[in-house]
Design an enzyme around this catalytic site. Structure first.
Site, PDB file in Angstrom:
ATOM      1  CG  ASN A   1      -2.223   0.767   0.927  1.00 20.67           C
ATOM      2  OD1 ASN A   1      -2.393   1.353  -0.143  1.00 20.67           O
ATOM      3  ND2 ASN A   1      -3.132   0.782   1.895  1.00 20.67           N
TER       4      ASN A   1
ATOM      5  CG  HIS B   1      -8.105   0.702   7.461  1.00 21.45           C
ATOM      6  ND1 HIS B   1      -6.911   1.376   7.547  1.00 21.45           N
ATOM      7  CD2 HIS B   1      -7.995  -0.109   6.386  1.00 21.45           C
ATOM      8  CE1 HIS B   1      -6.106   0.981   6.587  1.00 21.45           C
ATOM      9  NE2 HIS B   1      -6.739   0.087   5.859  1.00 21.45           N
TER      10      HIS B   1
END
Length: 476
Positions: free
Chosen positions: A320, A356
């Site tokens: 990521n 998240h």
């Protein structure tokens, strides 16, 4: 529109995939014909306004294809962000604060209203990508107001001196090859791309096809691996009855297979962006200043480091990547006023966890990441100061066989510890990830706890005032 009993649902059933996941995959793959049509038909033949309209209209259609009328959430976010930037562009600090609070609040309210105990593919998934894009856009607009002497190199490259119109921002926000899973890139890169500043670099086709092909390979490996090590298996008595070594090896392999789900999507998205030519990375960091064909600017994964790494830090550095770069630029570096890299790093991890969602697994996973990386740094320091200067250290450094064995042990550690750390990130719910930790005897916590005690005692002995802890220093 999403839902229904049409062709897409039947195709998803045929390949054995959930319909939302199948739609997501089709959306990523749609980036390839979109890219090819643009490169060969539109790029040098139409105005910039038509280019913006092309990407915006296709992005909106793909969003509707996945999430239907839930598109209004993203439209609200983009329009309000544009309004905030237009109203407060003369007050950079206020702009950043209001824009950050609005976008994060909207995302978190969305999580609160929609989250279940599973990994849901809902409108909140592309929205979390959009939130970073819009927060970064607000920072870049704010950075375009002060004197350039007050800005870092990254801020100078990304700052927006002239406010774009709403269509340009929407085209950037709904860019077809990146709006659903990333990667992140600043508005200025999109503007350079629209202005044909990457067209002189010619190897985009080869690089894009190669990256996309690797993405297909990782997707196949992921699907095969998921058959043999499905998520539910680790919650079963079959797994809990395995030997300890079998448990930790299977958990590590499961962690890698789970990562491949994300990696395959990112590679496929990156391939289509490379076909567009948007992912060119100049050698010296200045767009348009050289002719080196490097296509890593939109790369979200460093595959070589990911597969050959021997530490948890290597996973962080290779996974990521663009999101981590975004957090470094817009969170970590902006916390420098705290005068502590440790606190800034902890703040960046906390931001990532909140971004998240609210699942306990996210917070445990990022807490473990911080703890394990700290553990690794302490081990490295201990090795360099205590072991390496001694005879055993010289044997390790100079004997190829011993070094090979050590590297194999470190790679084994790398795999099993990564699986341990990823467990709560994958299972999300406390009632699930704690079952897995319980099945394997909480070994990771014991390892970190025992090392912490050893490290504290070692630090205690290093303190000159504690050479003999049974005697009290007169001068103390």
């Amino acid at each position: 529109m999403s839902g229904g009993n049409g062709f897409v649902q039947q195709a998803a059933m045929l390949v054995g995939a959930p319909e939302p996941a199948f739609r997501l995959l089709l959306t990523i793959l749609a980036g390839y014909p979109i890219s090819i049509f643009y490169k060969f038909i539109l790029e040098n033949k139409v105005s910039n306004a038509i280019k913006h309209t092309y990407f915006l209209s296709l992005g909106l259609c793909l969003y509707l294809f996945n999430y239907g009328y839930d598109i209004y959430h993203s439209l609200i976010a983009v329009i309000v962000t544009y309004g905030i930037c237009a109203i407060f562009q003369g007050k950079p600090t206020m702009l950043v604060k209001v824009n950050f609070i609005f976008n994060m609040s909207y995302l978190l309210i969305g999580y609160y209203l929609t989250e279940s105990n599973e990994y849901d593919i809902l409108w909140t998934m592309p929205h979390c990508v959009l939130v970073l894009r819009l927060i970064g856009f607000g920072f870049d607009v704010a950075d375009g107001r002060p004197s350039e002497s007050d800005l870092s190199k990254d801020q100078k490259d990304n700052c927006i001196k002239e406010m774009p119109n709403i269509v340009q921002l929407m085209a950037y926000s709904y860019f077809p090859s990146s709006f659903i899973v990333g990667p992140q890139f600043p508005f200025n890169r999109y503007k350079h791309f629209i202005n044909n500043e990457f067209t002189k670099y010619k190897s985009y086709m080869e690089a894009g096809i190669k990256r996309g092909s690797v993405g297909v390979l990782y997707l196949i490996i992921r699907q095969i691996g998921a058959v043999y090590l499905p998520d539910d298996y680790f919650l079963s008595s079959e797994y809990s009855n395995k030997s300890f070594i079998t448990q930790i090896v299977q958990l590590g392999l499961w962690g890698k297979i789970s990562l491949y789900k994300y990696i395959s999507c990112w590679l496929l998205a990156e391939g289509s962006l490379t076909l567009l030519g948007l992912s060119h990375s100049p050698k010296n960091g200045q767009i348009g200043s050289d002719t080196k064909d490097d296509w890593t600017a939109c790369s979200n994964v460093k595959l070589v480091l990911l597969e050959t790494g021997t530490r948890m830090l290597h996973y962080v550095q290779s996974f990521n990547v663009n999101t981590n770069n975004w957090v470094a630029a817009y969170v970590y570096k902006r916390l420098k006023f705290l005068n502590s890299r440790t606190i800034s790093y902890a703040g960046a991890l906390l931001f990532l966890a909140v971004w998240h969602g609210f699942h306990s697994g996210y917070y445990m996973a990022f807490a473990l990441e911080y703890t394990i990386i700290t553990f690794e740094k302490q081990i490295e320091s201990f090795y360099n100061t205590v072991i390496k200067p001694n005879k055993i250290g010289r044997v390790i450094e100079n004997n190829l066989f011993v070094r090979g064995v050590l590297i194999a042990i470190m790679k084994f550690y790398n795999i099993v510890m990564m699986g341990w750390c990823l467990t709560p990130f994958i299972q999300l719910s406390y009632n699930k990830w704690m079952v897995i930790y319980s099945s394997s005897g909480y070994w990771g916590f014991y390892l970190l706890g025992i090392w912490t005690l050893i490290h504290l005692f070692y630090q205690f002995l290093l303190n000159p005032k504690h050479k003999n802890p049974l005697l009290k220093d007169k001068d103390q």
